[in-house]
Each structure stands twice: as C-alpha cells, then as structure tokens.
Design a protein around this motif. Structure first.
Motif, mmCIF file in Angstrom:
data_model
loop_
_atom_site.group_PDB
_atom_site.id
_atom_site.type_symbol
_atom_site.label_atom_id
_atom_site.label_comp_id
_atom_site.label_asym_id
_atom_site.label_seq_id
_atom_site.Cartn_x
_atom_site.Cartn_y
_atom_site.Cartn_z
ATOM 1 N N UNK A 1 0.821 -1.208 0.000
ATOM 2 C CA UNK A 1 0.000 0.000 0.000
ATOM 3 C C UNK A 1 0.856 1.259 0.000
ATOM 4 N N UNK A 2 2.018 1.197 0.619
ATOM 5 C CA UNK A 2 2.925 2.350 0.594
ATOM 6 C C UNK A 2 3.428 2.637 -0.810
ATOM 7 N N UNK A 3 3.928 1.607 -1.478
ATOM 8 C CA UNK A 3 4.448 1.775 -2.843
ATOM 9 C C UNK A 3 3.314 2.079 -3.810
ATOM 10 N N UNK A 4 2.227 1.315 -3.720
ATOM 11 C CA UNK A 4 1.090 1.537 -4.615
ATOM 12 C C UNK A 4 0.474 2.907 -4.416
ATOM 13 N N UNK A 5 0.306 3.304 -3.155
ATOM 14 C CA UNK A 5 -0.268 4.618 -2.869
ATOM 15 C C UNK A 5 0.614 5.752 -3.352
ATOM 16 N N UNK A 6 1.915 5.609 -3.158
ATOM 17 C CA UNK A 6 2.846 6.643 -3.627
ATOM 18 C C UNK A 6 2.801 6.759 -5.146
ATOM 19 N N UNK A 7 2.718 5.630 -5.820
ATOM 20 C CA UNK A 7 2.655 5.649 -7.284
ATOM 21 C C UNK A 7 1.344 6.263 -7.764
ATOM 22 N N UNK A 8 0.244 5.917 -7.111
ATOM 23 C CA UNK A 8 -1.064 6.486 -7.477
ATOM 24 C C UNK A 8 -1.042 7.997 -7.270
ATOM 25 N N UNK A 9 -0.570 8.437 -6.107
ATOM 26 C CA UNK A 9 -0.510 9.868 -5.821
ATOM 27 C C UNK A 9 0.387 10.593 -6.821
ATOM 28 N N UNK A 10 1.518 9.990 -7.148
ATOM 29 C CA UNK A 10 2.433 10.589 -8.123
ATOM 30 C C UNK A 10 1.787 10.721 -9.500
ATOM 31 N N UNK A 11 1.047 9.708 -9.917
ATOM 32 C CA UNK A 11 0.378 9.755 -11.220
ATOM 33 C C UNK A 11 -0.676 10.859 -11.261
ATOM 34 N N UNK A 12 -1.441 10.990 -10.182
ATOM 35 C CA UNK A 12 -2.481 12.027 -10.143
ATOM 36 C C UNK A 12 -1.838 13.420 -10.127
ATOM 37 N N UNK A 13 -0.800 13.593 -9.330
ATOM 38 C CA UNK A 13 -0.111 14.890 -9.296
ATOM 39 C C UNK A 13 0.535 15.219 -10.635
ATOM 40 N N UNK A 14 1.096 14.225 -11.291
ATOM 41 C CA UNK A 14 1.712 14.449 -12.599
ATOM 42 C C UNK A 14 0.666 14.868 -13.624
#
Length: 106
Positions: free
Chosen positions: A28-41
């Motif tokens: 969830x840490x890695x997946x959440x960070x990737x999801x958040x990064x994609x949305x911010x990008x």
C-alpha cells in the motif's frame, strides 16, 4: 491518461495484496505513492516538466511488473499510449500554431 493509469495501479495493488506478494504496508505504501504521483503528474501537464515526470512514472509503472508480471503487459500498453499521446499532442499543438499564424498573418 495518467489518472486512468492511477486506477489501474490501485487495482494492481489490490491484486498484489490479495496474492500476498509482500507485506500489506509495503504494497500500500508503494502503490499509494505511485497512485498519488500519477495524479499529481496529471495536474502538472500544463508545464513541460509534467511530461518528463509522466514519462518517468511510465517506467515506474512498468517496473511494477517485477512484483506482478502481468503489469509488464499493462504497463507496456500504457507506455505505448503515452508515446502516442505525446506525439499526437505535439502534432496538434504544431498545427494549431500554424493555423493561428496563417489567420493572424492575413
């Protein structure tokens, strides 16, 4: 497209969690960070740096295939879509500039 990819990463994280590929906190840490990064990008795409960030994130999504092999296929499809979107978007912007110059130049 980056937001759609974020949804895919959420589902891939759920799949990894269900298969117990790693401890839940790591997934969830890695997946959440990737999801958040994609949305911010996706929000950064008004600036040229946003496209660089989006491209780097394509590699990150592709690398999730190391844990969940099907993500190599899904990530590869998104990489192709990203490259096509960049090329077509550039062409559309160029054609709009040319039309704008023709209209104002007359």
């Amino acid at each position: 497209m980056l937001v759609l990819e974020a949804f895919v990463v959420v589902f891939a994280t759920l799949t990894g969690y269900g298969l117990r590929l790693a401890p839940g906190s790591v997934l969830w840490g890695v997946g959440g960070a990737l999801v958040l990064s994609l949305v911010l990008a996706a929000g950064m795409l008004r600036w040229p740096g946003g496209y660089v960030v989006g491209s780097v994130l394509q590699v990150a999504v592709l690398l999730t295939g190391l844990a969940l092999p099907m993500m190599f296929v899904v990530g590869g499809i998104f990489v192709v879509l990203w490259v096509v979107a960049l090329r077509l978007g550039g062409r559309i912007d160029r054609e709009r500039r040319e039309r704008g110059q023709l209209v104002t130049g007359s």
